[in-house]
Scaffold this motif. Structure first.
Motif, short mmCIF file in Angstrom:
data_model
loop_
_atom_site.label_atom_id
_atom_site.label_comp_id
_atom_site.label_asym_id
_atom_site.label_seq_id
_atom_site.Cartn_x
_atom_site.Cartn_y
_atom_site.Cartn_z
N GLU A 138 48.04 19.90 45.34
CA GLU A 138 48.29 19.18 46.02
C GLU A 138 49.76 19.24 46.82
O GLU A 138 49.98 19.12 48.04
N ALA A 139 50.48 19.40 45.96
CA ALA A 139 52.28 19.36 46.40
C ALA A 139 52.46 20.78 46.98
O ALA A 139 53.47 20.68 47.71
N ARG A 187 51.15 28.40 48.81
CA ARG A 187 50.39 27.45 48.30
C ARG A 187 49.61 27.99 47.51
O ARG A 187 48.87 29.04 47.39
N ILE A 245 46.12 20.26 39.62
CA ILE A 245 45.51 19.30 40.70
C ILE A 245 47.00 18.98 41.46
O ILE A 245 46.99 19.01 42.72
N HIS A 246 47.90 18.47 40.70
CA HIS A 246 49.08 18.17 41.14
C HIS A 246 49.93 19.18 41.91
O HIS A 246 50.25 19.15 43.16
N HIS A 291 46.14 27.76 45.05
CA HIS A 291 44.74 27.23 44.94
C HIS A 291 44.07 27.72 43.65
O HIS A 291 44.71 28.74 42.82
N LYS A 327 50.54 21.94 49.21
CA LYS A 327 49.12 22.53 50.26
C LYS A 327 49.61 22.41 51.74
O LYS A 327 48.97 22.92 52.71
N HIS A 328 50.81 22.23 52.06
CA HIS A 328 51.34 22.48 53.29
C HIS A 328 52.11 23.78 53.66
O HIS A 328 52.63 24.19 54.67
#
Ligand code: IPE
Ligand code: IPE
Ligand code: MG
Length: 245
Positions: free
Chosen positions: A124-125, A101, A120-121, A103, A127-128
């Motif tokens: 977001e992509a 992940r 940002i992409h 950050h 984040k799991h």
């Protein structure tokens, strides 16, 4: 026995911070432009993430660009930003395949637009993902971060939302870009320099420091394992005496 086998996996740092330094000197030694060093440094990041996972680390914070780095020659800055955009964009699938992940900490708004968008992409992509958190310090400076936190608290006091008496360690930590992450137990700086260069000043209050002469583009899994072995040989006393631990 290899280095990883010598490590006590029940006592590894959960958060390792790294000042990736020495790309320019590495390139110079090869008779190459500085940017070549930055490019090869990407392989070192990949190796570090692999090794971090093997160690069971949960957070890796890597210093990629400081606010002071804007003072470098324009062509190096442009080359670095291009490399960042390409690397972040090209790495998303691999990050997802390996549970990483992403950050970022730092002044994202001050980055070129394409860099902001890719960042940002990618955040977001990924984040799991839960195996490990890769925190890139981009356009980061610790004093900038602390200054922002102070301003925010001052505004809250002014607005009557914060009692000055309520300001403590925990509250300040919660106002920093690193609020979601624990403090690093171990900080590594490569290239033989012994300074923090405005990195995680607040967060490193009780961090163990490890300095290695290895230049960042040469840094590989074993170099991380060696740092962790050294870390495990130390006694972290947090102000107490040995007998109390
Ligand atoms: C670290 O390598 C990368 C960045 C600061 C972006 P350097 O570019 O600082 O390399 P040296 O220290 O000049 O060798
Ligand atoms: C620190 O390295 C910043 C990063 C690694 C991104 P520098 O090479 O910029 O630090 P100084 O200038 O030698 O202190
Ligand atoms: Mg440097």
């Amino acid at each position: 026995m290899n280095f990883l086998e010598q490590i006590d996996l029940s006592n590894t740092p959960k958060h390792i911070a790294i000042i990736m330094d020495g790309n320019g000197r590495w390139a110079k030694k090869q008779g190459q432009e500085r940017l070549v060093g930055h490019s090869f440094g990407v392989d070192s990041v990949r190796a570090t993430v692999r090794a971090g996972k093997n160690l069971g680390a949960k957070y890796l914070t890597m210093y990629a660009f400081s606010t002071e780095n804007w003072n470098r020659p324009q062509d190096e800055i442009e080359g670095l930003m291009n490399l960042l955009v390409r690397t972040i964009a090209g790495e998303v699938d691999e990050l997802n395949a390996t549970g990483v992940r992403l950050h970022s900490i730092g002044d994202t708004d001050g980055l070129p637009l394409d860099c902001q968008e890719e960042l940002i992409h990618a955040i977001e992509a990924t984040k799991h993902n839960t195996t490990i958190n890769l925190i890139i310090a981009l356009n980061y400076s610790s004093r900038w971060e602390i200054t922002n936190a102070v301003k925010q608290m001052a505004l809250d006091v002014q607005a009557g939302k914060l009692d000055p008496e309520a300001i403590n360690d925990e509250l300040i930590s919660s106002k920093l870009n690193t609020a979601a992450f624990p403090d690093p137990e171990l900080l590594i700086r490569t290239s033989g320099e012994h300074r923090l260069s405005n990195f995680l000043l607040w967060q490193c209050a009780y961090t163990e420091f490890y300095f290695t002469p290895v230049l960042w583009p040469d840094f590989r899994e074993d170099d991380l394992y060696k740092a962790v072995l050294d870390y495990q040989s130390r006694e972290r006393r947090f102000g107490m005496v040995s007998e109390q631990l």
